[in-house]
Structure formats: C-alpha cells, structure tokens
Design a protein around this motif. Sequence first.
Motif, PDB file in Angstrom:
ATOM      1  N   ARG A 501       5.418  46.017   7.853  1.00 23.25           N
ATOM      2  CA  ARG A 501       4.038  46.450   7.583  1.00 23.25           C
ATOM      3  C   ARG A 501       3.582  47.461   8.641  1.00 23.25           C
ATOM      4  O   ARG A 501       2.909  48.448   8.331  1.00 23.25           O
ATOM      5  CB  ARG A 501       3.106  45.243   7.583  1.00 23.25           C
ATOM      6  CG  ARG A 501       3.259  44.291   6.415  1.00 23.25           C
ATOM      7  CD  ARG A 501       2.103  43.306   6.372  1.00 23.25           C
ATOM      8  NE  ARG A 501       2.290  42.268   5.366  1.00 23.25           N
ATOM      9  CZ  ARG A 501       2.663  41.026   5.641  1.00 23.25           C
ATOM     10  NH1 ARG A 501       2.895  40.673   6.895  1.00 23.25           N
ATOM     11  NH2 ARG A 501       2.805  40.140   4.682  1.00 23.25           N
ATOM     12  N   ASN A 515       2.473  58.749  -1.972  1.00 23.63           N
ATOM     13  CA  ASN A 515       2.150  57.647  -2.880  1.00 23.63           C
ATOM     14  C   ASN A 515       3.145  56.492  -2.771  1.00 23.63           C
ATOM     15  O   ASN A 515       2.787  55.314  -2.910  1.00 23.63           O
ATOM     16  CB  ASN A 515       2.114  58.165  -4.322  1.00 23.63           C
ATOM     17  CG  ASN A 515       1.555  57.136  -5.282  1.00 23.63           C
ATOM     18  OD1 ASN A 515       0.440  56.652  -5.109  1.00 23.63           O
ATOM     19  ND2 ASN A 515       2.332  56.781  -6.297  1.00 23.63           N
ATOM     20  N   GLN A 518       2.133  54.277   0.058  1.00 29.96           N
ATOM     21  CA  GLN A 518       0.939  53.503  -0.293  1.00 29.96           C
ATOM     22  C   GLN A 518       1.321  52.305  -1.163  1.00 29.96           C
ATOM     23  O   GLN A 518       0.805  51.187  -0.973  1.00 29.96           O
ATOM     24  CB  GLN A 518      -0.059  54.403  -1.046  1.00 29.96           C
ATOM     25  CG  GLN A 518      -0.615  55.564  -0.227  1.00 29.96           C
ATOM     26  CD  GLN A 518      -1.657  55.122   0.797  1.00 29.96           C
ATOM     27  OE1 GLN A 518      -1.985  53.922   0.894  1.00 29.96           O
ATOM     28  NE2 GLN A 518      -2.172  56.059   1.568  1.00 29.96           N
ATOM     29  N   ASN A 519       2.224  52.519  -2.110  1.00 32.56           N
ATOM     30  CA  ASN A 519       2.665  51.422  -2.972  1.00 32.56           C
ATOM     31  C   ASN A 519       3.414  50.355  -2.174  1.00 32.56           C
ATOM     32  O   ASN A 519       3.277  49.152  -2.423  1.00 32.56           O
ATOM     33  CB  ASN A 519       3.567  51.961  -4.094  1.00 32.56           C
ATOM     34  CG  ASN A 519       2.781  52.745  -5.123  1.00 32.56           C
ATOM     35  OD1 ASN A 519       1.577  52.512  -5.310  1.00 32.56           O
ATOM     36  ND2 ASN A 519       3.432  53.680  -5.792  1.00 32.56           N
ATOM     37  N   TRP A 520       4.214  50.808  -1.207  1.00 29.37           N
ATOM     38  CA  TRP A 520       4.952  49.831  -0.405  1.00 29.37           C
ATOM     39  C   TRP A 520       4.012  49.017   0.483  1.00 29.37           C
ATOM     40  O   TRP A 520       4.269  47.826   0.735  1.00 29.37           O
ATOM     41  CB  TRP A 520       6.017  50.537   0.438  1.00 29.37           C
ATOM     42  CG  TRP A 520       7.326  50.591  -0.296  1.00 29.37           C
ATOM     43  CD1 TRP A 520       7.899  51.668  -0.882  1.00 29.37           C
ATOM     44  CD2 TRP A 520       8.203  49.493  -0.526  1.00 29.37           C
ATOM     45  NE1 TRP A 520       9.076  51.324  -1.483  1.00 29.37           N
ATOM     46  CE2 TRP A 520       9.293  49.985  -1.281  1.00 29.37           C
ATOM     47  CE3 TRP A 520       8.175  48.137  -0.195  1.00 29.37           C
ATOM     48  CZ2 TRP A 520      10.350  49.181  -1.686  1.00 29.37           C
ATOM     49  CZ3 TRP A 520       9.225  47.320  -0.605  1.00 29.37           C
ATOM     50  CH2 TRP A 520      10.294  47.847  -1.343  1.00 29.37           C
ATOM     51  N   ARG A 521       2.950  49.601   0.956  1.00 29.96           N
ATOM     52  CA  ARG A 521       1.985  48.816   1.737  1.00 29.96           C
ATOM     53  C   ARG A 521       1.410  47.684   0.887  1.00 29.96           C
ATOM     54  O   ARG A 521       1.251  46.556   1.360  1.00 29.96           O
ATOM     55  CB  ARG A 521       0.868  49.710   2.257  1.00 29.96           C
ATOM     56  CG  ARG A 521      -0.163  48.927   3.085  1.00 29.96           C
ATOM     57  CD  ARG A 521      -1.095  49.828   3.838  1.00 29.96           C
ATOM     58  NE  ARG A 521      -1.902  50.658   2.940  1.00 29.96           N
ATOM     59  CZ  ARG A 521      -2.802  51.553   3.362  1.00 29.96           C
ATOM     60  NH1 ARG A 521      -2.995  51.723   4.674  1.00 29.96           N
ATOM     61  NH2 ARG A 521      -3.485  52.267   2.509  1.00 29.96           N
ATOM     62  N   LYS A 522       1.139  47.972  -0.385  1.00 26.23           N
ATOM     63  CA  LYS A 522       0.613  46.930  -1.272  1.00 26.23           C
ATOM     64  C   LYS A 522       1.669  45.850  -1.517  1.00 26.23           C
ATOM     65  O   LYS A 522       1.365  44.654  -1.508  1.00 26.23           O
ATOM     66  CB  LYS A 522       0.176  47.553  -2.597  1.00 26.23           C
ATOM     67  CG  LYS A 522      -0.994  48.529  -2.464  1.00 26.23           C
ATOM     68  CD  LYS A 522      -1.289  49.204  -3.803  1.00 26.23           C
ATOM     69  CE  LYS A 522      -2.409  50.254  -3.666  1.00 26.23           C
ATOM     70  NZ  LYS A 522      -2.648  50.961  -4.948  1.00 26.23           N
ATOM     71  N   ARG A 523       2.917  46.282  -1.726  1.00 19.75           N
ATOM     72  CA  ARG A 523       3.974  45.304  -2.011  1.00 19.75           C
ATOM     73  C   ARG A 523       4.228  44.389  -0.813  1.00 19.75           C
ATOM     74  O   ARG A 523       4.547  43.210  -0.979  1.00 19.75           O
ATOM     75  CB  ARG A 523       5.265  46.030  -2.393  1.00 19.75           C
ATOM     76  CG  ARG A 523       5.200  46.698  -3.763  1.00 19.75           C
ATOM     77  CD  ARG A 523       6.488  47.379  -4.119  1.00 19.75           C
ATOM     78  NE  ARG A 523       7.590  46.414  -4.277  1.00 19.75           N
ATOM     79  CZ  ARG A 523       8.801  46.753  -4.737  1.00 19.75           C
ATOM     80  NH1 ARG A 523       9.047  48.009  -5.085  1.00 19.75           N
ATOM     81  NH2 ARG A 523       9.744  45.828  -4.840  1.00 19.75           N
ATOM     82  N   ASP A 525       2.127  43.220   1.099  1.00 18.14           N
ATOM     83  CA  ASP A 525       1.050  42.228   1.188  1.00 18.14           C
ATOM     84  C   ASP A 525       1.178  41.141   0.131  1.00 18.14           C
ATOM     85  O   ASP A 525       0.380  40.201   0.111  1.00 18.14           O
ATOM     86  CB  ASP A 525      -0.312  42.927   1.050  1.00 18.14           C
ATOM     87  CG  ASP A 525      -0.656  43.751   2.284  1.00 18.14           C
ATOM     88  OD1 ASP A 525      -0.153  43.415   3.377  1.00 18.14           O
ATOM     89  OD2 ASP A 525      -1.406  44.737   2.149  1.00 18.14           O
ATOM     90  N   HIS A 526       2.167  41.257  -0.761  1.00 19.49           N
ATOM     91  CA  HIS A 526       2.323  40.255  -1.816  1.00 19.49           C
ATOM     92  C   HIS A 526       2.885  38.952  -1.254  1.00 19.49           C
ATOM     93  O   HIS A 526       3.447  38.912  -0.150  1.00 19.49           O
ATOM     94  CB  HIS A 526       3.246  40.790  -2.911  1.00 19.49           C
ATOM     95  CG  HIS A 526       2.632  41.889  -3.718  1.00 19.49           C
ATOM     96  ND1 HIS A 526       3.327  42.626  -4.657  1.00 19.49           N
ATOM     97  CD2 HIS A 526       1.354  42.375  -3.733  1.00 19.49           C
ATOM     98  CE1 HIS A 526       2.524  43.518  -5.203  1.00 19.49           C
ATOM     99  NE2 HIS A 526       1.332  43.387  -4.666  1.00 19.49           N
TER     100      HIS A 526
END
Length: 538
Positions: A501, A515, A518-523, A525-526
């Motif tokens: 992270r 982009n 950005q998508n990996w930052r969201k993943r 956090d899963h």
Amino acid sequence: MSAQRSNTGTAAQNGRQYRAFLSYSHADEQAAGALHRWLEGYRIPVRLVGAVTAQGPVTRRLVPIFRDRAELPAASSLDVEVQSALKASDALLVLCSPDAAASRWVNAEIALFRRLHPDRPIIAAIARGEPEESFPPALVMPGPDGITREPIAADFRPSKDGRHLARLKIVAGLTGLGLDHIIQRDAQRQIRRVIGITFLAVVLALLMALMLVFAIRAQREADAQRRQAEGLIEFMLTDLRDKLKGVGRLDVLESVNERALDYYADQSDLESLPADSLERRARILHAMGEDDHRRGDVDGALSKFEEASRVTATLLKAAPEDPTRIYGQAQSAFWVGYVKFMRKDPQAALPDFESYRELASKLVRLDPKNSKYQRELAYAQGNLCSLALASNGMASQLPECRSALASMLKVQAMAPHDPDVADALANRYAWYADALRRQGHDKQALAQRLQQLTIIKRLLAADPKNATYRQAWMLAQHSTALVYYALGDVTKAERMRRSAREEVARLIASDPENNDWQNWRKRLDHSWAEAEAEEGGS
C-alpha cells in the motif's frame, strides 16, 4: 579469380592508368564483385574533391578499378593482360581470406606489384578469417628494399570495422584522404539523404498509386522497380518509422501503410515472388501490425499478422531448416496468438502459441548456445503458461510455467548482467508460483515468490526511480502476502500488504493520472477473501 574479363581489361593496353587492381580468390568472387561495384559507384564528397594528397589530386570517382574475373590458365605465371594491368595500377587492393592466402595467383599478383611499384600502396581488406590465416605470404614479406611494410588494413568482419567503415577505409587508402574527413563528410551526406527522404515521405504516399499504374514493358525493368518500391516502403516502415516514433510522428506514415497494403494486395501469388521480396513483405507487415495494435486497431493488426504468417509460412516451406525463416514464422505465430489472447479468447490463441513454442524449440535445437533463440523459447513457454493461468480449462499447460522458468534461467546464465533478462526471470518466478498455487502447493509457491522479490529488489537497488520495477515490487509484495495468508502467517501477510500500500501510494503521488495504480490502491484495501478471488481471476 573468377568468370569473365572486366570491360576495363584493355585499358592498360591503351596506356590508361587504373586507380587500383583488385586481387582476390575465386572463392571470394561474390564479395569481390560487390566491393568492385561499390567502389566504382562511390562518389567522393564534393567538399573533398580537388584536395591534393600524397596520391595526387582527389577526383570525384574511383574509376577505373581493374577486376580480373577470368580463370587463369594452367600455367606457371600470370598472363600478359594481368601483368599490364598491375603495371598500370596506382594501388593494389587485396581481398584477404584463408582461400586468398592459399591462392598462388593472388600471391603472384602481390609479389609482382611489389616489384613493379615498391612505393605504391597495398590495401589489405579482410573478408574472412583472422589476419594471420588470411594474409597471403607475399603481403607480409619484405619488399625489394628489404623493408617489411605493414599493409593498410580494412576489416569487413562485423565484430571489427564492419562493411561500411571498411569500405571508407579503402577509399581513404586509395585517395590519401584522412579517414576522419571521409567519415565526417560521408555522414553529413547520409544525414542530408535521410532528411530528403523524410521530406518526400508524404509525397511518396501519393506517388505510389501512380507508380503502380505504369505498364511494365520488360521483366528486368519490372524487377528493378519492384525492388526500389519495396526498399522505400521498408525504409519508411522500419528505419524511418523508428525515428518518427521517437518524435511522436507515426501519423505521417498512416497513408503510406495504406498504399503499401494496396501494393501487396495485387501480388497474391506468393510463390511467384523472389525470397528477398517475401522476407521484406513479412517484415513490413509485422511493423504495420504492431502500429495498428498500438493504436488499438485490433482487427487491422490481426489481419496484417495473419497475412505476414502466410508469407513467412511460404518462405519456411521452401527452406524448412533455415533459422532466419524459422524465426520469421515464429514471430508471425506469436503475434497472431497474442492478438487473439488480448481478445480474451485463449482457446483460439492456443494453437498459435503452441506453434510458436515448437518453432522456438527448433531454433534452440539448431543452435543451443544462441541466447536470442533461448529467450524466444522462454517467451513461447511463458505464453502458454499465461494461457493456462488465464483459463481454468487449460491445466494441462501449467507445466509450461516451470519450463519457461528453466529456459529463462539458461538465458540469464548467458547474459547475467542484462536487466531485461532479470526482469523477465522475475516474471517467470511469479508465473510458476501462480501455477503451484493453482495445484495447491502454497509452500513451494512461497519459495518462488521470494526469488521474485530478491530479483526485483536487486533491480531497484540499481535503478531506484524505475517506475516499472517499483510497480513490480508492489505487485510481488501483494501476491506474496496472499501466499503468507494462505499458509496462516497473518502477521507477515499484513506487513507485506502494508508495504505494498505504501509503495502504490508513492507511485500515485508521482503520477496521479495513472489509472492502473489508482485501481490497485482500491484492490489493496479489499478483504483477504476478495483479494484471493481477484488474484485467481487476474
């Protein structure tokens, strides 16, 4: 020596002087012919014409050059015409090779020239072999004055001077001009030519349609026009294309791409075309397909790659053991399969990737020490591994992940300091880890992931600002954290995920518009369950 008498052969009888006498072995006839044509066609750069050197005033052309292409009769001495030409030559140019060193006629020509002109230059041009096995004995023997004169040497071997520099060295030896001056002026002339061709690029797109309208009245003229047109297209879509890519001007070549396709569309009977035309056609289609794929035109790219495959398959059929043609067909198979794979159709891509692997394997069998071929095999096996990991229905291809790793390890042994090879090797460790996890071997998968992390860490130490390596580091930590979690070591899993992270946050700070990051930052956090599901489907 070789086949017919040069049309300049009687000039010495008329008292006309030759710029040089070209001496060579019959085994080197092809190389001698090419060198002779180039020298007589070469024009001295205008700014150097008229300069006075030890060889006299510099003229525009290096003509005439005597090339005796007739077999000498079975006699003990040189014939009268050869002796006359040697007497009337300003310099002696010897094309050296092991065959030339063993030729008594080449040796006799050198010895006679030394006796006739002890003060005139002898230029040794190495075509093949090392100097000690390629120089005829008379070339390194003392002259009539007892002095051993080191011949002026030009070395055509790729690992030495190479063809272009060796030719310019010969020009320097024949004219007395400094090599630096010739190289500088010749480079300036080449730059002017490139600028001129670049300027004509757009015009050529319009002219090609007109060129194809003209009726071809003779086969020789037709062949000459075809070679000229194809050579220009290849230059435009390869060398010039690379230069224009560097300045973001590939758009200039879009219309040329269309004209090139029109040109080749009229030549559907591939077997009637010569091999060099077919090889050029395949290279052009590969280049155009790559451009289409880069612009997002997947259908256009696939069409060109399939046409290129038809061409390379025709070439391979004619010479199934030729490594160059095997390699060309391998590239076609890869690109066709790659486009299908990117269309999310692994089943359609499988036959092409299997063909790619078989062709790469054949290249390695033909030349096991060739690192380029070994790398192709590693790439081909990696493609099949990717298919297996992307599709639950291809478990039979999972062993290719291990094979890809083994092949890339061989490549690394051949090129241990190549960062691109190290990066590719790290990817193979990752794929193999995923294959092991797919089969339920988490402990073995962890060992592979740790190997991957070690390589990426070493790459980052050498190039800490490299965004590609930093992204690879972040992804590797994430995937390794999932393995730790699966093995029950939650503490290490959480620590590695936290590090991932932090790395993606630093990446986003350096490029907020990316982009993917950005998508990996969201993943990242899963939940662990969501992360496991995403890892299995990515």
